[in-house]
Design a protein around this motif. Structure first.
Motif, PDB file in Angstrom:
ATOM      1  N   ARG A  73      44.368  31.256  39.525  1.00 42.24           N
ATOM      2  CA  ARG A  73      45.156  32.528  39.194  1.00 42.24           C
ATOM      3  C   ARG A  73      44.132  33.748  38.606  1.00 42.24           C
ATOM      4  N   ALA A  74      43.111  33.034  37.856  1.00 41.81           N
ATOM      5  CA  ALA A  74      42.177  34.107  37.333  1.00 41.81           C
ATOM      6  C   ALA A  74      41.218  34.664  38.572  1.00 41.81           C
ATOM      7  N   ASN A  75      40.880  33.709  39.481  1.00 40.01           N
ATOM      8  CA  ASN A  75      39.994  34.053  40.554  1.00 40.01           C
ATOM      9  C   ASN A  75      40.649  35.137  41.598  1.00 40.01           C
ATOM     10  N   GLN A  76      42.065  34.887  41.686  1.00 37.26           N
ATOM     11  CA  GLN A  76      43.090  35.951  42.405  1.00 37.26           C
ATOM     12  C   GLN A  76      43.043  37.162  41.568  1.00 37.26           C
ATOM     13  N   ARG A  77      43.167  37.260  40.396  1.00 39.31           N
ATOM     14  CA  ARG A  77      43.272  38.339  39.683  1.00 39.31           C
ATOM     15  C   ARG A  77      41.960  39.212  39.691  1.00 39.31           C
TER      16      ARG A  77
END
Length: 126
Positions: free
Chosen positions: A47-51
């Motif tokens: 999720r952090a990578n996507q953000r």
């Protein structure tokens, strides 16, 4: 005595087996919990990578907008300078035209005076 000792030994062995089984079960539970935490951390990382990707894309869009705004500003400044230059040129031309009009009016007045003077000499009324 020997039977009693063997019974006690067997009971102790069973106790150790139960304790070891409990410890093994506790380790299995701990490993399961660790796996669950690792899975949760992996999902949080995704999720952090996507953000981060979304933020980078937004940053690229903002950078492109900034570059476009700078180009527009530079173009507007250039057009403003060109307009100022044309305005100064027209101001100079207007000043020349006013001077020419004034000179023409003065020449006309001199011509009228000369005409009136010649007419007076000839004896005709102006």
């Amino acid at each position: 005595n020997q039977v009693s000792a063997l019974g006690r030994s067997l009971a102790a062995e069973r106790g150790r087996g139960l304790a070891e089984g409990g410890a093994c079960r506790a380790l299995q539970i701990a490993v399961g919990g660790a796996k669950a935490r690792v899975g949760g951390a992996s999902r949080a990382l995704e999720r952090a990578n996507q953000r981060l990707r979304l933020q980078q894309e937004a940053g690229q869009l903002l950078w492109a907008e900034l570059e476009a705004a700078r180009a527009a500003r530079d173009g507007a400044e250039l057009r403003a300078k060109e307009a100022e230059s044309r305005c100064r040129e027209r101001g100079v031309e207007l000043r020349r035209l006013r001077e020419a009009v004034q000179e023409a009016q003065q020449a006309r007045q001199r011509a009228e005076q000369e005409r009136d003077h010649l007419a007076a000499q000839v004896g005709h009324a102006p």
